[in-house]
Design an enzyme around this catalytic site. Structure first.
Site, mmCIF file in Angstrom:
data_model
loop_
_atom_site.group_PDB
_atom_site.id
_atom_site.type_symbol
_atom_site.label_atom_id
_atom_site.label_comp_id
_atom_site.label_asym_id
_atom_site.label_seq_id
_atom_site.Cartn_x
_atom_site.Cartn_y
_atom_site.Cartn_z
ATOM 1 N N LYS A 130 0.866 -1.187 0.000
ATOM 2 C CA LYS A 130 0.000 0.000 0.000
ATOM 3 C C LYS A 130 0.893 1.224 0.000
ATOM 4 O O LYS A 130 2.022 1.169 0.496
ATOM 5 C CB LYS A 130 -0.870 0.032 1.260
ATOM 6 C CG LYS A 130 -2.070 0.953 1.142
ATOM 7 C CD LYS A 130 -3.258 0.252 0.524
ATOM 8 C CE LYS A 130 -4.394 1.184 0.210
ATOM 9 N NZ LYS A 130 -5.604 0.411 -0.179
ATOM 10 N N ASP A 170 -7.055 4.147 -4.597
ATOM 11 C CA ASP A 170 -7.732 4.045 -3.304
ATOM 12 C C ASP A 170 -8.347 5.434 -3.074
ATOM 13 O O ASP A 170 -8.569 6.157 -4.059
ATOM 14 C CB ASP A 170 -6.728 3.644 -2.193
ATOM 15 C CG ASP A 170 -7.429 3.228 -0.895
ATOM 16 O OD1 ASP A 170 -7.954 2.111 -0.840
ATOM 17 O OD2 ASP A 170 -7.486 4.028 0.063
#
Ligand code: NDP
Ligand code: 2IT
Length: 450
Positions: A130, A170
């Site tokens: 991430k 995201d």
């Protein structure tokens, strides 16, 4: 010994907190997993002997960097960028990028940690990662966003690649940002590869990727409802957020005969008792994706109520699909949902329910689908985008939707096999955590001291 006794959750957590201070979201995500795994690890001591838990909470690599960029007024700005390369035991690092002022190292570590288990559950060969930045895209011009993305990629490019680490979107990173990031990567490396997912359709993107997280969550909730002989038809649904995940959640729920009555953003929520139909959803998409406006404008346009600085969980609904951000459902919200007869909560967002809220859901034995299982459809179709890029061809909408549905059914059945209690209750949290863990842990064991 520097690490805690391996079969004591409290000592393990105390050690983790000492080592990773000021990262509360990371502590929360790890605690949930460690708790789920306790009995399983006692039954399978080989994982404790190999110290898999101690290894799996430690990122393989953390990259942190400066992002200088110049705004439209000619002023020099600086943000902080990150990429957490958490685990590559079963495939290259894979996971989104978040651009939001609340981004910290701890937030991204929690997201990267959850991503490892989520990606394992998809059945596809993807490790977990991430990244992102504390950059706030709100109120920035397209040119400012482009310059920021170019500067971000000018550092990140050296760490990623189609067989190494494949970022995606995201919060705050959608089609526009992926375009700018991809363009810069291609210029620097002089190669056209599938280094990012969520690309545009005519430059390597996959059909159904924009829809995948929202659709996938609804498919997962549908599987949970089936276990109680229930479905979406005629149900009232509470959705939070109004971005990518929320929008396609509304679309799929409506197709299945349900009625979504709420949407929100960080400023408040709207309540539309008649339901957000396709026409109104089209308006929301234009408002959020093109005009980049606030959800309050929906209330003005359709003459419905708007609740400033509030979340939708006190409204009466049968099913809740939180699709905004972490810890957006606290204990009081969970109690309100239960009091109003909610039978199912399925997490489109990552970790939207606080530990206290989850406790309320489990105690009341409602259907509760944790994000790492329920929202895995997004990264699953990212995996399918990678496959199509490698084969240099594109599948049809029907083919990808069929694969997405099959993957969500598979994740549901993995959760059932690892999460079913003796009394028949399915604890989907335990199911997702154990089911996601086994494949990664076995791969780490096979690969030696990694
Ligand atoms: P978007 O940026 O498209 O939308 C985010 C939405 O959540 C916006 O409505 C935003 O409101 C709201 N929001 C963001 N931060 C907060 C906050 N602190 N408090 C209240 N509301 C907030 O992001 P996505 O739809 O892509 O992501 C939503 C969630 O789904 C996230 O948790 C993400 O991690 C998760 N997710 C996303 C996947 C994907 O493929 N995109 C895959 C799996 C999970 P505002 O406009 O006011 O900021
Ligand atoms: O949280 C997530 O799973 C995502 N943001 C999607 C990640 C991806 O690589 O598609």
């Amino acid at each position: 010994m520097s690490v805690a006794s391996p079969n004591n959750t409290a000592a393990f957590m105390a050690d983790l907190k000492a080592k990773n201070a000021a990262e509360p979201e990371f502590h929360q995500a790890v605690h949930e997993v460690v708790e789920s795994l306790e009995d399983f690890l006692n039954e399978h001591p080989k994982y404790r002997h190999a110290r898999i838990l101690e290894r799996i909470v430690e990122p393989e690599r953390v990259i942190m960097f400066r992002i200088p960029w110049v705004n439209d007024k000619g002023i020099m700005c600086v943000n902080r960028g990150y990429r957490i390369e958490m685990n590559s035991a079963i495939g290259p690092y894979k996971g989104g990028l978040r651009f939001h002022p609340t981004v910290t190292l701890g937030v991204l570590k929690f997201l990267a940690f959850e991503q490892v288990f989520k990606n394992s559950l998809t059945t596809l060969p993807m490790g977990g990662g991430k990244g992102g930045s504390d950059f706030d895209p709100k109120g920035k011009s397209d040119n400012e966003v482009m310059r920021f993305c170019q500067s971000f990629m000018t550092e990140l490019y050296r760490h990623i690649g189609p067989n190494t680490d494949i970022p995606a979107g995201d919060i705050g990173v959608g089609g526009r940002e992926i375009g700018f990031l991809f363009g810069q990567y291609k210029r620097i490396r002089n190669e056209f590869t599938g280094v990012l997912t969520g690309k545009g359709l005519n430059w390597g993107g996959s059909l159904i990727r924009p829809e995948a997280t929202g659709y996938g969550n609804v498919y997962f909730a549908r599987e949970m409802l089936k276990t109680k002989n229930e479905d979406f038809d005629g149900k009232k649904i509470l959705v939070s957020g109004s971005g990518n995940v929320a929008q396609y959640t509304v679309q799929k729920v409506t197709q299945l005969g349900g009625k979504v009555i709420t949407l929100s953003d960080s400023s408040g929520y709207i309540l539309d008792p008649d339901g957000i139909d396709d026409k109104k959803l089209e308006y929301v998409m234009h408002l959020k994706n093109n005009k980049r406006g606030r959800i309050e404008e929906y209330a003005k346009k359709y003459g419905v109520s708007y609740f400033k600085n509030k979340r939708p969980w006190s409204e009466k609904g049968d099913i809740a699909l939180p699709s905004a951000t972490q810890n957006e459902i606290d204990e009081a919200d969970a109690l309100a949902l239960i009091a109003n007869g909610c039978i199912c909560v399925s997490e489109g967002a990552n970790m939207p329910s606080s530990p206290e809220a989850i406790h309320v859901f489990i105690k009341n034995k409602i259907l509760f689908g944790p994000g790492k299982a329920a929202n895995a459809g997004g990264v699953a179709v990212s995996g399918l985008e990678m496959t199509q890029n490698s084969m240099r061809l594109s599948w049809t909408r029907e083919e990808i939707d069929e694969r997405l549905q099959a993957i969500m059914r598979q994740i549901h059945s993995t959760c059932c096999s690892y999460g079913k209690n003796e009394n028949g209750f399915i604890n989907y949290i335990n199911g997702a955590n154990i089911g996601g863990f086994v494949k990664v842990a076995d791969a780490m064991m096979a690969q030696g001291a990694v």
